[in-house]
Motif scaffolding. Structure first.
Motif, PDB file in Angstrom:
ATOM      1  N   GLU A   1     -11.047   4.200  -7.857  1.00 55.15           N
ATOM      2  CA  GLU A   1     -10.656   5.555  -8.231  1.00 55.15           C
ATOM      3  C   GLU A   1      -9.556   6.036  -7.297  1.00 55.15           C
ATOM      4  N   ALA A   2      -8.602   6.803  -7.828  1.00 57.07           N
ATOM      5  CA  ALA A   2      -7.509   7.348  -7.012  1.00 57.07           C
ATOM      6  C   ALA A   2      -7.822   8.781  -6.592  1.00 57.07           C
ATOM      7  N   TYR A   3      -7.528   9.088  -5.324  1.00 57.49           N
ATOM      8  CA  TYR A   3      -7.659  10.447  -4.806  1.00 57.49           C
ATOM      9  C   TYR A   3      -6.355  10.838  -4.130  1.00 57.49           C
ATOM     10  N   CYS A   4      -5.884  12.056  -4.423  1.00 56.40           N
ATOM     11  CA  CYS A   4      -4.615  12.509  -3.878  1.00 56.40           C
ATOM     12  C   CYS A   4      -4.838  13.533  -2.783  1.00 56.40           C
ATOM     13  N   GLY A   5      -3.892  14.420  -2.598  1.00 58.42           N
ATOM     14  CA  GLY A   5      -3.969  15.331  -1.449  1.00 58.42           C
ATOM     15  C   GLY A   5      -4.109  16.784  -1.833  1.00 58.42           C
ATOM     16  N   SER A   6      -3.154  17.603  -1.436  1.00 54.94           N
ATOM     17  CA  SER A   6      -3.266  19.061  -1.553  1.00 54.94           C
ATOM     18  C   SER A   6      -3.304  19.533  -3.002  1.00 54.94           C
ATOM     19  N   ASP A   7      -2.958  18.649  -3.954  1.00 53.19           N
ATOM     20  CA  ASP A   7      -2.968  19.046  -5.363  1.00 53.19           C
ATOM     21  C   ASP A   7      -4.197  18.514  -6.094  1.00 53.19           C
TER      22      ASP A   7
ATOM     23  N   ALA B   1      -3.376   4.954   0.918  1.00 50.37           N
ATOM     24  CA  ALA B   1      -2.124   4.649   0.240  1.00 50.37           C
ATOM     25  C   ALA B   1      -0.971   5.377   0.932  1.00 50.37           C
ATOM     26  N   HIS B   2       0.101   5.575   0.193  1.00 55.15           N
ATOM     27  CA  HIS B   2       1.306   6.176   0.746  1.00 55.15           C
ATOM     28  C   HIS B   2       1.040   7.577   1.265  1.00 55.15           C
ATOM     29  N   ARG B   3       1.758   7.949   2.321  1.00 55.44           N
ATOM     30  CA  ARG B   3       1.702   9.339   2.758  1.00 55.44           C
ATOM     31  C   ARG B   3       3.127   9.773   3.057  1.00 55.44           C
ATOM     32  N   ASP B   4       3.516  10.903   2.476  1.00 54.50           N
ATOM     33  CA  ASP B   4       4.755  11.536   2.886  1.00 54.50           C
ATOM     34  C   ASP B   4       4.406  12.990   3.142  1.00 54.50           C
ATOM     35  N   ASP B   5       3.779  13.226   4.277  1.00 53.63           N
ATOM     36  CA  ASP B   5       3.330  14.542   4.670  1.00 53.63           C
ATOM     37  C   ASP B   5       2.159  15.019   3.816  1.00 53.63           C
ATOM     38  N   ASP B   6       1.602  14.127   3.007  1.00 55.25           N
ATOM     39  CA  ASP B   6       0.394  14.426   2.256  1.00 55.25           C
ATOM     40  C   ASP B   6      -0.506  13.206   2.393  1.00 55.25           C
ATOM     41  N   ALA B   7      -1.644  13.200   1.705  1.00 52.89           N
ATOM     42  CA  ALA B   7      -2.569  12.078   1.831  1.00 52.89           C
ATOM     43  C   ALA B   7      -2.944  11.557   0.459  1.00 52.89           C
ATOM     44  N   SER B   8      -3.252  10.264   0.377  1.00 49.72           N
ATOM     45  CA  SER B   8      -3.846   9.722  -0.841  1.00 49.72           C
ATOM     46  C   SER B   8      -4.555   8.429  -0.495  1.00 49.72           C
ATOM     47  N   ALA B   9      -5.590   8.127  -1.271  1.00 48.43           N
ATOM     48  CA  ALA B   9      -6.398   6.939  -0.989  1.00 48.43           C
ATOM     49  C   ALA B   9      -7.076   6.459  -2.258  1.00 48.43           C
ATOM     50  N   VAL B  10      -7.541   5.215  -2.220  1.00 46.17           N
ATOM     51  CA  VAL B  10      -8.216   4.607  -3.365  1.00 46.17           C
ATOM     52  C   VAL B  10      -9.652   4.268  -2.970  1.00 46.17           C
ATOM     53  N   LEU B  11     -10.619   4.869  -3.658  1.00 43.87           N
ATOM     54  CA  LEU B  11     -12.031   4.580  -3.417  1.00 43.87           C
ATOM     55  C   LEU B  11     -12.403   3.252  -4.058  1.00 43.87           C
ATOM     56  N   LEU B  12     -12.988   2.353  -3.269  1.00 46.15           N
ATOM     57  CA  LEU B  12     -13.454   1.071  -3.789  1.00 46.15           C
ATOM     58  C   LEU B  12     -14.854   1.281  -4.354  1.00 46.15           C
ATOM     59  N   ARG B  13     -14.991   1.271  -5.670  1.00 46.81           N
ATOM     60  CA  ARG B  13     -16.249   1.660  -6.316  1.00 46.81           C
ATOM     61  C   ARG B  13     -17.160   0.492  -6.657  1.00 46.81           C
ATOM     62  N   ALA B  14     -16.603  -0.669  -6.961  1.00 49.10           N
ATOM     63  CA  ALA B  14     -17.469  -1.795  -7.332  1.00 49.10           C
ATOM     64  C   ALA B  14     -16.720  -3.102  -7.186  1.00 49.10           C
ATOM     65  N   ALA B  15     -17.482  -4.187  -6.985  1.00 44.15           N
ATOM     66  CA  ALA B  15     -16.887  -5.509  -6.810  1.00 44.15           C
ATOM     67  C   ALA B  15     -17.858  -6.575  -7.279  1.00 44.15           C
TER      68      ALA B  15
ATOM     69  N   ALA C   1      -4.022   2.127  -7.252  1.00 44.30           N
ATOM     70  CA  ALA C   1      -5.400   1.862  -7.661  1.00 44.30           C
ATOM     71  C   ALA C   1      -5.544   0.731  -8.689  1.00 44.30           C
ATOM     72  N   PRO C   2      -4.882   0.799  -9.839  1.00 43.51           N
ATOM     73  CA  PRO C   2      -5.074  -0.278 -10.830  1.00 43.51           C
ATOM     74  C   PRO C   2      -4.577  -1.629 -10.342  1.00 43.51           C
ATOM     75  N   GLU C   3      -3.640  -1.637  -9.380  1.00 48.23           N
ATOM     76  CA  GLU C   3      -3.134  -2.892  -8.830  1.00 48.23           C
ATOM     77  C   GLU C   3      -4.153  -3.565  -7.913  1.00 48.23           C
TER      78      GLU C   3
ATOM     79  N   TYR D   1       0.809  -1.224   0.000  1.00 52.74           N
ATOM     80  CA  TYR D   1       0.000   0.000   0.000  1.00 52.74           C
ATOM     81  C   TYR D   1       0.841   1.271   0.000  1.00 52.74           C
ATOM     82  N   ALA D   2       2.153   1.130   0.256  1.00 51.32           N
ATOM     83  CA  ALA D   2       3.007   2.299   0.460  1.00 51.32           C
ATOM     84  C   ALA D   2       3.479   2.909  -0.859  1.00 51.32           C
ATOM     85  N   ARG D   3       2.534   3.415  -1.637  1.00 51.41           N
ATOM     86  CA  ARG D   3       2.839   4.150  -2.886  1.00 51.41           C
ATOM     87  C   ARG D   3       1.671   5.050  -3.198  1.00 51.41           C
ATOM     88  N   GLU D   4       1.859   5.925  -4.178  1.00 51.31           N
ATOM     89  CA  GLU D   4       0.807   6.878  -4.510  1.00 51.31           C
ATOM     90  C   GLU D   4      -0.466   6.153  -4.942  1.00 51.31           C
ATOM     91  N   SER D   5      -1.602   6.723  -4.610  1.00 51.03           N
ATOM     92  CA  SER D   5      -2.884   6.096  -4.931  1.00 51.03           C
ATOM     93  C   SER D   5      -3.044   5.874  -6.428  1.00 51.03           C
TER      94      SER D   5
END
Length: 196
Positions: free
Chosen positions: A44-50, A90-104, A18-20, A10-14
């Motif tokens: 879906e991938a969501y990032c942080g301050s950007d 997902a990974h955080r280095d003083d920022d945030a990111s996460a992956v929304l689970l949309r369907a299964a 996400a595709p993994e 999980y320790a990488r950018e969303s």
DNA sequence: GGTGTGATCGTA
DNA sequence: ACGATCACACCA
């Protein structure tokens, strides 16, 4: 057989994580309903301050605190006054990111899923959206911050790799100018459980 | 298959 | 006020 994903996964950018996550198993050992299993087919991938489409855009708050914590945890939020949605941090280095689970694709525990989603007429209505997926798997705000490596909610790899060529599109539900231009939605092409 | 609308309330 | 949404009505 199926093995739990390590924290390092999980320790990488969303956007990279996400595709993994496509074709991985979402498993909930529910205290009453037993083992619930569904194969992730849309993310879906969501990032942080950007990323103006992200809950983390304006910095940490009480609601999004989990997004700013360590990777490999579940970020669950309440929206539209009635729905829960689940993300993988997902990974955080003083920022945030996460992956929304949309369907299964529902695999085990369909009886409980139907009990919790009585309005689902067909099997493909059980988990074909972020709030449906959370409801079918019994995921609510009490699971916010749960550790996906320890469980009871985990993500497993049963050997089926992500699609070689996943479907790609813009993210769903964002108003214009709020990061809708990013192609950060991925799905398993042709899977009937992908949201419309 | 597609589009449009009401529900319902925590968050900023 | 506005959502990282859903269900249902209605039209095709």
């Amino acid at each position: 057989m199926a093995r739990t994903l390590a924290r390092s996964f999980y320790a990488r950018e969303s956007v990279d994580l996400a595709p993994e996550l496509l074709n991985k198993l979402l498993v909930h050992r529910h205290p009453e309903a037993g083992r619930l299993v569904a194969r992730i087919v849309e993310v879906e991938a969501y990032c942080g301050s950007d990323d103006p489409g992200s809950h983390a855009y304006r910095g940490p708050t009480r609601r999004n605190a989990t997004m700013f914590g360590p990777p490999g945890r579940l970020y669950v939020y309440f929206t539209y006054g009635m729905h829960w949605c689940a993300n993988v941090v997902a990974h955080r280095d003083d920022d945030a990111s996460a992956v929304l689970l949309r369907a299964a694709a529902p695999l085990e525990g369909l009886e409980a899923m139907r009990r919790w989603r009585p309005k689902a007429r067909r099997e493909r209505d059980l988990c074909s959206g972020p709030a449906k997926l959370a409801q079918a798997l019994g995921i609510t705000g009490e699971h916010d911050g749960d550790d996906l490596v320890r469980g009871p909610i985990r993500i497993l790899d049963d050997g089926l790799p992500p699609p070689r060529r996943p479907g790609v599109s813009g993210r769903v539900g964002l108003s214009l100018g709020r990061g809708d231009e990013h192609l950060w939605r991925w799905f398993v092409p042709g899977d009937p459980n992908v949201s419309r």
